[in-house]
Design an enzyme around this catalytic site. Structure first.
Site, PDB file in Angstrom:
ATOM      1  CB  SER A 208       1.879 -23.501  28.664  1.00 46.10           C
ATOM      2  OG  SER A 208       2.196 -23.680  27.321  1.00 46.10           O
ATOM      3  CD  GLU A 279      -3.564 -14.708  24.292  1.00 49.45           C
ATOM      4  OE1 GLU A 279      -3.790 -13.704  23.598  1.00 49.45           O
ATOM      5  OE2 GLU A 279      -3.282 -14.651  25.488  1.00 49.45           O
ATOM      6  N   PRO A 280      -3.283 -19.553  20.812  1.00 49.61           N
ATOM      7  CG  PRO A 280      -3.893 -20.867  18.982  1.00 49.61           C
ATOM      8  CD  PRO A 280      -4.286 -19.634  19.743  1.00 49.61           C
ATOM      9  N   GLY A 281      -0.047 -21.045  21.000  1.00 44.50           N
ATOM     10  CA  GLY A 281       1.330 -20.978  20.512  1.00 44.50           C
ATOM     11  C   GLY A 281       1.792 -22.383  20.161  1.00 44.50           C
ATOM     12  NE  ARG A 319       8.821 -27.285  26.286  1.00 42.32           N
ATOM     13  CZ  ARG A 319       8.198 -28.392  26.583  1.00 42.32           C
ATOM     14  NH1 ARG A 319       8.568 -29.526  26.016  1.00 42.32           N
ATOM     15  NH2 ARG A 319       7.195 -28.402  27.423  1.00 42.32           N
ATOM     16  CE1 TYR A 323       9.293 -24.857  32.004  1.00 47.07           C
ATOM     17  CE2 TYR A 323       9.710 -25.609  29.766  1.00 47.07           C
ATOM     18  CZ  TYR A 323       9.534 -24.582  30.667  1.00 47.07           C
ATOM     19  OH  TYR A 323       9.593 -23.281  30.230  1.00 47.07           O
ATOM     20  CB  CYS A 350      30.208 -28.185  30.987  1.00 46.98           C
ATOM     21  SG  CYS A 350      31.191 -27.880  29.528  1.00 46.98           S
ATOM     22  CD  GLU A 351      24.162 -27.293  33.372  1.00 45.73           C
ATOM     23  OE1 GLU A 351      23.235 -27.540  34.160  1.00 45.73           O
ATOM     24  OE2 GLU A 351      24.596 -26.156  33.153  1.00 45.73           O
ATOM     25  CE1 TYR A 380       6.502 -20.768  24.638  1.00 45.13           C
ATOM     26  CE2 TYR A 380       5.287 -22.788  24.236  1.00 45.13           C
ATOM     27  CZ  TYR A 380       5.308 -21.435  24.469  1.00 45.13           C
ATOM     28  OH  TYR A 380       4.127 -20.738  24.539  1.00 45.13           O
TER      29      TYR A 380
HETATM   30  N1  LLP Z   1      -1.084 -16.465  25.980  1.00 39.22           N
HETATM   31  C1  LLP Z   1      -0.389 -16.124  27.075  1.00 39.22           C
HETATM   32  C2  LLP Z   1      -0.784 -14.950  27.833  1.00 39.22           C
HETATM   33  C3  LLP Z   1       0.717 -16.895  27.462  1.00 39.22           C
HETATM   34  O1  LLP Z   1       1.400 -16.565  28.536  1.00 39.22           O
HETATM   35  C4  LLP Z   1       1.081 -18.023  26.687  1.00 39.22           C
HETATM   36  C5  LLP Z   1       2.233 -18.835  27.043  1.00 39.22           C
HETATM   37  C6  LLP Z   1       0.336 -18.320  25.535  1.00 39.22           C
HETATM   38  C7  LLP Z   1      -0.760 -17.524  25.226  1.00 39.22           C
HETATM   39  C8  LLP Z   1       0.637 -19.471  24.633  1.00 39.22           C
HETATM   40  O2  LLP Z   1       0.549 -20.681  25.315  1.00 39.22           O
HETATM   41  P1  LLP Z   1       0.680 -22.062  24.519  1.00 39.22           P
HETATM   42  O3  LLP Z   1      -0.504 -22.168  23.612  1.00 39.22           O
HETATM   43  O4  LLP Z   1       1.954 -22.024  23.761  1.00 39.22           O
HETATM   44  O5  LLP Z   1       0.694 -23.081  25.582  1.00 39.22           O
HETATM   45  N2  LLP Z   1       8.251 -22.416  27.924  1.00 39.22           N
HETATM   46  C9  LLP Z   1       7.154 -23.266  28.316  1.00 39.22           C
HETATM   47  C10 LLP Z   1       5.821 -22.677  27.934  1.00 39.22           C
HETATM   48  C11 LLP Z   1       5.586 -21.296  28.497  1.00 39.22           C
HETATM   49  C12 LLP Z   1       4.284 -20.685  28.048  1.00 39.22           C
HETATM   50  C13 LLP Z   1       4.199 -19.246  28.434  1.00 39.22           C
HETATM   51  N3  LLP Z   1       3.001 -18.587  28.045  1.00 39.22           N
HETATM   52  C14 LLP Z   1       7.340 -24.651  27.702  1.00 39.22           C
HETATM   53  O6  LLP Z   1       8.314 -24.863  26.997  1.00 39.22           O
HETATM   54  O7  LLP Z   1       6.554 -25.542  27.953  1.00 39.22           O
END
Ligand code: LLP
Length: 421
Positions: A208, A279-281, A319, A323, A350-351, A380
């Site tokens: 990601s 599959e963009p998030g 985040r 990260y 508190c940190e 996220y």
């Molecule tokens: N497909 C699969 C199988 C995934 O595991 C993920 C994200 C996505 C699609 C979507 O990825 P994206 O397009 O959003 O990058 N919490 C972390 C990101 C963890 C992503 C986990 N998997 C952050 O805040 O950067």
């Protein structure tokens, strides 16, 4: 301005609105912290993904999920990727047909898989040999149901250039079947022998917040090279497209990402006509939202730094602490004002790690009581929010055409006590 949602506009007095709604007035009406999503921006990104990849492209709901978001992505023609039974139930509760859902997960429970089979999930992405055995048993038990369509998750052995916590395409990973070791080929053989499922394609997700086209291209080459001889109808390249969080960063667009991916797949001879999707998030939701906070105490430590504390922090945006992620900050009352002061914006937890922006550039006249905004918080943030220190999770509003609607209400003290025996 390039980090702000598409409909962001600054009036003659310098005040910022999104979706035609003044941000300071929003903060007055709903309190702070507050997540504000630009609905037009969300819809535009979904439409772009559908135009770029075609039918089957899925929104990765882990980035941000509530019923309104699930419905919006569905209305715009996207499928939805869910990674747990919880995400699955929210999507169903929103009215998204199960046939438009894709189930992920490296450790799906028997219950989650059973539910997926019961509702008629569009696709199930198989991740391990144990799961192949479990799916085999469950489909035999159900003998009469339609054969579920499955995708095989493979690891292309590519180290994506991103934070190690969100890197998933390398050999040493809990996800998927390795192409290089031959595990992926053995999994294909096992699935093809199973009468209860229909293997329709392969899937990979390398990580990601990936910016460089090269990581995507190398993954597509391995994935395409593996998939081509199988002659399966579908191929999914996962999510992972990065977004700009701070000034000076530039990420490829969804359309550019799709173009580079297709070119790389064509090079390795993937049959024309294979349904290639993704599959963009993050790329759908991140820059659609900003978070509004109110500034509380300001502490000047001579010769060290100035701490500006806001009324949220790691509970609404973990985040930075997870990260080391960077963000910008500005004042919606004077959105384009010069930002000559450097301060550390911290939360109320508190940190010491509870940092919102480590080195924030802010206007010289920033003061206690100001509403402060951090852009690009749509992915996220809310989805990883917590009740640490018993801080209630903030409300989420969608704005469009001068109107706001609360899509998730803010938590109350009653919510904090709801689960106590
Ligand atoms: N497909 C699969 C199988 C995934 O595991 C993920 C994200 C996505 C699609 C979507 O990825 P994206 O397009 O959003 O990058 N919490 C972390 C990101 C963890 C992503 C986990 N998997 C952050 O805040 O950067």
């Amino acid at each position: 301005m390039s980090l702000l949602p598409e409909t962001a506009a600054v009036d003659s007095a310098g005040r910022l609105s999104v979706g035609g709604v003044d941000l300071l007035e929003l903060a007055e009406r709903h309190g702070t912290p507050l997540f504000v999503y630009d609905e037009a921006h969300l819809r535009a990104r979904c439409a772009e993904a559908v135009a770029a990849f075609g039918d089957g492209v899925a929104y990765a709901t882990k980035a941000f999920l509530c019923k309104a978001m699930a419905r919006l992505a569905h209305e715009e023609g996207m499928c939805l990727d869910v990674a747990t039974g919880g995400e699955l139930e929210v999507a169903l509760a929103a009215g998204v047909p199960a046939s438009r859902l894709v189930l992920h997960g490296n450790n799906k429970s028997e219950r989650e898989l059973g539910r997926a089979l019961e509702v008629g999930m569009g696709r199930i992405v198989v991740d391990s040999f144990d799961e192949i055995a479990l799916v085999g048993r469950l489909t035999e038990e159900r003998a009469r149901g339609a054969r579920p369509k499955v995708l095989l998750r493979v690891t292309p052995g590519v180290e994506a250039h991103t934070h190690e916590f969100v890197r998933t395409g390398q050999e040493d990973t809990k996800f998927g079947f390795s192409v290089a070791s031959g595990a992926a080929a053995r999994a294909v053989a096992a699935l093809e022998l199973m009468g209860g499922v229909e293997l329709v394609g392969v899937h990979a997700h390398i990580g990601s917040q990936v910016f460089d086209a090269e990581s995507f291209e190398s993954a597509a080459e391995v994935l395409g090279g593996f998939a081509a001889p199988l002659g399966l109808p579908e191929l999914v390249v996962g999510g992972g497209l990065g977004v700009a969080y701070v000034q000076g960063e530039h990420a490829p667009t969804i359309s550019e990402w799709a173009g580079a991916t297709r070119a790389a797949l064509a090079k390795v001879g993937l049959p024309v006509g294979t349904r290639v999707t993704a599959e963009p998030g993050r790329a759908i939701v991140a820059s659609a939202a900003i978070t509004l906070y109110r500034v509380g105490t300001i502490k000047e430590l001579p010769g060290i730094r100035t701490y500006v504390a806001v009324d949220g922090g790691m509970s609404d945006n973990p985040r930075p602490v997870l990260y080391g992620s960077g963000y910008e900050a500005f004042l919606p009352r004077e959105a384009t004002a010069p930002r000559p002061r450097t301060v550390r914006i911290v939360g109320k937890h508190c940190e010491t790690g509870d940092v919102v922006v480590d080195e924030a550039h802010v206007p010289a006249d920033l003061t206690g009581g100001d509403v402060l905004a951090t852009p690009v918080t749509g992915a996220y943030g809310y989805s990883m929010a917590s009740n640490y220190n018993k801080v209630p999770r903030p409300p989420v509003v969608f704005v469009q055409g001068g109107v706001e609607r609360v899509v998730v209400r803010g938590e109350t003290v009653d919510d904090l006590l709801r689960l106590d025996a």
